[in-house]
Design a protein around this motif. Structure first.
Motif: not given
Length: 504
Positions: A253-254, A250, A286, A234, A230-231, A272-273
């Motif tokens: 990814a969360r 995003w 985050l 993103v 997922q990162a 990256e996030l």
């Protein structure tokens, strides 16, 4: 039972729930009743799910046979003293070691070396990379039958990545893929890290290919791999300036971050996030995970190798927010790490150059040098972006021309490409947008559109002036945004002004 569990794992079954259920239902969670092999199988499952502390319990109670895995899991969760005790248990144990136990001990020792600070840190990091590479090579003959808490090849690649040695990281991972080191559970991890290397270097289509290969069996990814995937999604969307795709990625990814606790070996996707969160103005979400990462690093003595990339991500987040004050503490941390780490020194110089650019002080020679050094350590996309942003803010036409030339040259030399390889839809009756020259300059039609965009006209107004549809204007603007690496509308306008001024 241990051998049967091993066969299940290496056959690529849906292991995460099945193996854990079999192990616990058959033996209970009293780890003393496990053999080393059975403990290793269950610990591997727990590690993929982010339960490294529980994995360490199993391996530690299983005895010297799994002491290396216990130490590795303890290091990942920020318990260096307990890890040292586990390694001492392995060192003083009686009995014949196995290939697996020796490799696991080497892996843990390599991570210990990577955590060292002080004047000899650079030598220790080089030794860590060597130790981890030897641990991976030791397992190559047994290949897919090795059941691992984590892959020594993956960890060697992380150390190499954090040292700016992308070529070494890629080589180690390719060998691991060829040997099928660690079987199906590690196969995905190796592929996703290869995708990460390609993304950092700007080879976006290659990154996408590795991501697809990691998912080719169609099964769900374990939390450890899913947070990396997922990162990557993103990161690709951010680098292509595809805001709708970034928002979608995003959200996923969360969810992935929630499912996987922070540990030492997942700081890369977290970084990256952090950058994406700044771009989307969602940084508060985050904050707890960042605090957890910082606390973990503090328990390990703030090792420069592992802390510097996270500071670089913090610096990038401040850059996106156009926040010089937010950039300063990260730049200061990189400068401190630069005394013992050549990679941190490169990041520190780039951070200092970014700070000057954001403050309106564009030192052309300094920017070119910093951008070239970023490209030399594998961060070609970042180097090109630094030069491009400096060009957008330069007031001197000659300096602007030099910086734009540098941005294009670095992008070409690093093989950078747009993250999205899907062509934009073509509206009927208007024909396709005219492609730009291979050098990265705008086409004549794009220059016409750019002049009107900079003048503040709407897509409909521009379409009326140029006898094309508003949708075609939108496609032209999208292509220019992607080619110039612009992240926001104000960034795009600045870059368009620089391009138009250069061609005047």
């Amino acid at each position: 039972p241990g051998r049967e569990l091993d066969m299940l794992l290496t056959a690529g079954e849906r292991i995460s729930m099945a193996l854990l259920a079999i192990a616990i239902n058959t033996h209970g969670y009293e780890a003393r009743s496990f053999t080393g092999s059975q403990a290793g199988v269950t610990a591997a499952v727990l590690a993929q799910r982010g339960l490294l502390s529980r994995a360490a319990e199993l391996c530690r109670l299983a005895g010297a046979e799994r002491a290396g895995s216990a130490a590795l899991a303890l290091l990942a969760t920020g318990e260096p003293d307990a890890a040292a005790a586990a390694l001492e248990t392995a060192r003083t144990a009686r009995g014949l070691p196995t290939v697996l136990s020796v490799s696991e001990e080497l892996t843990a020792q390599g991570i210990v070396q990577s955590l060292r600070t002080g004047e000899d840190a650079a030598a220790d990091i080089a030794a860590a990379l060597s130790t981890l590479t030897r641990a991976a090579a030791l397992l190559e003959p047994v290949g897919r039958t090795a059941l691992l808490v984590d892959s020594p090849a993956a960890l060697a690649a992380l150390v190499a990545l954090h040292s700016g040695e992308l070529g070494v990281a890629e080589s180690v991972l390719q060998r691991a893929v060829g040997a099928d080191l660690g079987g199906p559970p590690c196969r995905r991890r190796h592929r996703l890290l290869l995708a990460w290397i390609a993304m950092l270097a700007g080879r976006m289509s290659q990154a996408r290919e590795h991501m697809d290969r990691a998912q080719e069996d169609g099964g769900p990814l374990e939390p450890r791999d899913d947070v990396v995937l997922q990162a990557l999604e993103v990161g690709l969307a951010r680098r292509s300036s595809d805001v709708p795709a970034l928002v979608r990625a995003w959200v996923r990814a969360r969810e992935a971050v929630v499912r996987h606790p922070v540990d030492l070996f997942t700081l890369l996707p977290l970084g990256e996030l952090v950058v994406a969160a700044a771009k989307l103005r969602d940084g508060d979400r985050l904050r707890p995970y960042l605090a957890e990462a910082q606390a973990l690093l503090a328990r390990l003595g703030d090792p420069p190798l592992w802390a510097s990339p996270l500071h670089w991500s913090g610096a990038q987040a401040a850059i996106l927010a156009d926040d010089p004050d937010g950039l300063r503490p990260h730049a200061a941390a990189l400068v401190a790490a630069a005394r013992t780490s050549p990679y941190a020194a490169t990041l520190a110089r780039a951070g200092r150059s970014w700070l000057q650019v954001l403050s309106g002080d564009v030192d052309t020679d300094g920017v070119v040098s910093a951008a070239e050094q970023l490209t030399a350590v594998g961060l070609g996309w970042d180097g090109s972006r630094l030069a491009g942003q400096a060009a957008a803010r330069a007031t001197d036409p000659r300096a602007r021309s030099v910086l734009l030339g540098c941005a294009r040259s670095l992008a070409d030399s690093a093989g950078c490409e747009a993250a999205s390889t899907t062509p934009a839809p073509r509206p009927a009756g208007d024909g396709p947008p005219v492609p730009a020259a291979a050098t990265g300059a705008l086409s004549d039609r794009e220059r016409e559109v750019a002049r009107l965009v900079v003048a503040g006209q709407t897509y409909r107004e521009i379409g009326g002036r140029l006898y094309i549809s508003a949708k075609t204007v939108e496609h032209h603007v999208s292509r220019m945004r992607q080619r110039l690496g612009a992240g926001t509308r104000s960034d795009l306008l600045a870059r368009l002004r620089a391009e138009l001024a250069e061609g005047a």
